[in-house]
Design an enzyme around this catalytic site. Structure first.
Site, PDB file in Angstrom:
ATOM      1  N   HIS A 130       0.817  -1.217   0.000  1.00  0.00           N
ATOM      2  CA  HIS A 130       0.000   0.000   0.000  1.00  0.00           C
ATOM      3  C   HIS A 130       0.855   1.273   0.000  1.00  0.00           C
ATOM      4  O   HIS A 130       0.578   2.208  -0.740  1.00  0.00           O
ATOM      5  CB  HIS A 130      -0.977  -0.026   1.166  1.00  0.00           C
ATOM      6  CG  HIS A 130      -1.945   1.090   1.094  1.00  0.00           C
ATOM      7  ND1 HIS A 130      -2.777   1.265   0.002  1.00  0.00           N
ATOM      8  CD2 HIS A 130      -2.190   2.116   1.929  1.00  0.00           C
ATOM      9  CE1 HIS A 130      -3.500   2.348   0.187  1.00  0.00           C
ATOM     10  NE2 HIS A 130      -3.162   2.883   1.340  1.00  0.00           N
ATOM     11  N   ASP A 169      -7.661   8.245  -6.390  1.00  0.00           N
ATOM     12  CA  ASP A 169      -7.187   9.104  -5.291  1.00  0.00           C
ATOM     13  C   ASP A 169      -5.704   9.400  -5.522  1.00  0.00           C
ATOM     14  O   ASP A 169      -5.068   8.815  -6.408  1.00  0.00           O
ATOM     15  CB  ASP A 169      -7.427   8.456  -3.908  1.00  0.00           C
ATOM     16  CG  ASP A 169      -6.820   7.066  -3.786  1.00  0.00           C
ATOM     17  OD1 ASP A 169      -5.741   6.835  -4.370  1.00  0.00           O
ATOM     18  OD2 ASP A 169      -7.423   6.210  -3.118  1.00  0.00           O
ATOM     19  N   LYS A 192     -10.130  11.970  -2.968  1.00  0.00           N
ATOM     20  CA  LYS A 192     -11.029  11.083  -2.215  1.00  0.00           C
ATOM     21  C   LYS A 192     -10.814  11.312  -0.718  1.00  0.00           C
ATOM     22  O   LYS A 192      -9.707  11.562  -0.285  1.00  0.00           O
ATOM     23  CB  LYS A 192     -10.684   9.633  -2.587  1.00  0.00           C
ATOM     24  CG  LYS A 192     -11.389   8.567  -1.791  1.00  0.00           C
ATOM     25  CD  LYS A 192     -10.932   7.179  -2.219  1.00  0.00           C
ATOM     26  CE  LYS A 192      -9.949   6.574  -1.225  1.00  0.00           C
ATOM     27  NZ  LYS A 192      -9.575   5.181  -1.528  1.00  0.00           N
ATOM     28  N   GLY A 225     -15.134  -1.914  -3.346  1.00  0.00           N
ATOM     29  CA  GLY A 225     -15.454  -1.372  -4.666  1.00  0.00           C
ATOM     30  C   GLY A 225     -16.028   0.039  -4.614  1.00  0.00           C
ATOM     31  O   GLY A 225     -16.315   0.637  -5.653  1.00  0.00           O
TER      32      GLY A 225
HETATM   33  C1  R5P Z   1      -6.812   2.909  -0.388  1.00  0.00           C
HETATM   34  O1  R5P Z   1      -6.333   4.029  -0.406  1.00  0.00           O
HETATM   35  C2  R5P Z   1      -6.579   1.918  -1.482  1.00  0.00           C
HETATM   36  O2  R5P Z   1      -5.640   2.369  -2.394  1.00  0.00           O
HETATM   37  C3  R5P Z   1      -7.876   1.571  -2.212  1.00  0.00           C
HETATM   38  O3  R5P Z   1      -8.327   2.719  -2.898  1.00  0.00           O
HETATM   39  C4  R5P Z   1      -8.923   1.121  -1.233  1.00  0.00           C
HETATM   40  O4  R5P Z   1      -8.402   0.106  -0.422  1.00  0.00           O
HETATM   41  C5  R5P Z   1     -10.143   0.606  -1.962  1.00  0.00           C
HETATM   42  O5  R5P Z   1     -11.104   0.267  -1.009  1.00  0.00           O
HETATM   43  P1  R5P Z   1     -12.628   0.142  -1.411  1.00  0.00           P
HETATM   44  O6  R5P Z   1     -12.688  -0.765  -2.597  1.00  0.00           O
HETATM   45  O7  R5P Z   1     -13.281  -0.464  -0.194  1.00  0.00           O
HETATM   46  O8  R5P Z   1     -13.136   1.500  -1.700  1.00  0.00           O
END
Ligand code: R5P
Length: 295
Positions: A130, A169, A192, A225
């Site tokens: 990450h 983001d 975001k 998602g």
């Molecule tokens: C968080 O910053 C990660 O890069 C992803 O954007 C995040 O984990 C996506 O999570 P979700 O699918 O629950 O929105």
């Protein structure tokens, strides 16, 4: 390559087999089961004594089970006399909690890394952790590779029409840049915010030139998602022809697939860092190339 064999963990059976096929290295299977009370059982099904071993085991959901299996595999290999044990963990669980955002929180990525090192693993490879900064917690040779070039190459074959690559983001901007380079396309990004208590995601509105074009949204992880759905809805409402999503780790929690489809996503591509319904793109070649840098 200075590896004698590949040990294929239960969470990476497909990727492990691809690695063995591409490298022509001997593969050793891992026998596994869950005891009635929920504990994990692991047996290395081959002779590893005096061998230099690459153990492949991802840690996508159920994370705790896959992590425990990983720890048992590494410890068993050491105990059985393997000369060196390199761990390929294509998706590293618990990496999103990479800081103490609220007082008292456990910084889980550091806990996972400390446990791997306590087991005396000799080297480590993962994909799109990450945050790159988390790798600084390692004291052994450790590599964080990007699967985006493989995703970009796959999307190139799809003949996207005047593609625009979008990061949902700021954290995903470098991924968008990598994909855009592979596609010779433009890229952009959204802002975001996530509520740390409720997990709710909000994306700021942006007006973009997407009418009649294909938009490729890229991210490291798709969990619920929601992040992707917010962007997909916005670009579809502005006339995008197709919305494609390229994500490295498709964890697909809750009803992620339905949520993204309802928001207008036409195609979701994931990699085999997670073995699931959308793991079309393989990271095997990238992993073997990376391995040469740490063994
Ligand atoms: C968080 O910053 C990660 O890069 C992803 O954007 C995040 O984990 C996506 O999570 P979700 O699918 O629950 O929105």
């Amino acid at each position: 390559m200075e590896i004698d064999l590949i040990v294929i963990g239960p969470a990476s059976v497909k990727l492990g087999s691809r690695l063995a096929a591409e490298s022509s290295l001997e593969a050793v299977a891992v026998e596994h089961k869950t005891f009635p009370d929920g504990e994990s059982y692991i047996r290395i099904n081959g002779d590893v004594s005096g061998k230099r071993v690459l153990a492949v085991q991802s840690t996508y959901p159920p994370q705790d089970r896959h992590l425990m299996q990983l720890y048992l595999i590494i410890d068993a290999l050491k105990d059985l006399g393997a000369e060196r044990v390199y761990a390929a963990v294509p998706y590293l669980a618990y990496a999103r909690q990479d800081g103490r955002f609220r007082p008292g929180e456990a910084v889980s990525v550091n806990t996972v890394i400390k446990l791997l090192e306590a087991l005396r693993v000799d080297g480590f490879i993962t994909f799109n952790i990450h945050k790159q900064a988390s790798m600084e917690a390692f004291h052994i040779p450790a590599l964080n590779l990007s699967a985006m070039p493989a995703i970009g190459a796959y999307v190139k074959e799809l003949d996207a029409w005047r593609p625009l690559v979008a990061a949902p983001d700021e954290g995903a901007v470098s991924l968008a840049r990598e994909a855009a380079e592979a596609l010779n396309a433009e890229y952009t990004w959204f802002e975001k915010r996530r509520d740390r208590l409720t997990g709710r995601v909000e994306t700021s509105y942006r007006k973009l030139d997407v009418k009649g074009r294909d938009v490729l949204i890229v991210d490291d992880i798709v969990s619920t998602g929601s992040t992707i759905a917010n962007v997909a809805q916005m670009v579809k409402a502005q006339g995008a022809r197709r919305v494609l999503v390229g994500c490295v780790h498709a964890l697909l929690a809750e009803n992620a697939l339905e949520r993204m489809k309802a928001a207008g996503v036409d195609l979701l591509l994931g990699t085999d860092t997670v073995e699931g319904p959308v793991s079309q793109v393989s990271v095997a070649s990238l992993l073997l190339e990376g391995l040469r840098r740490i063994v």
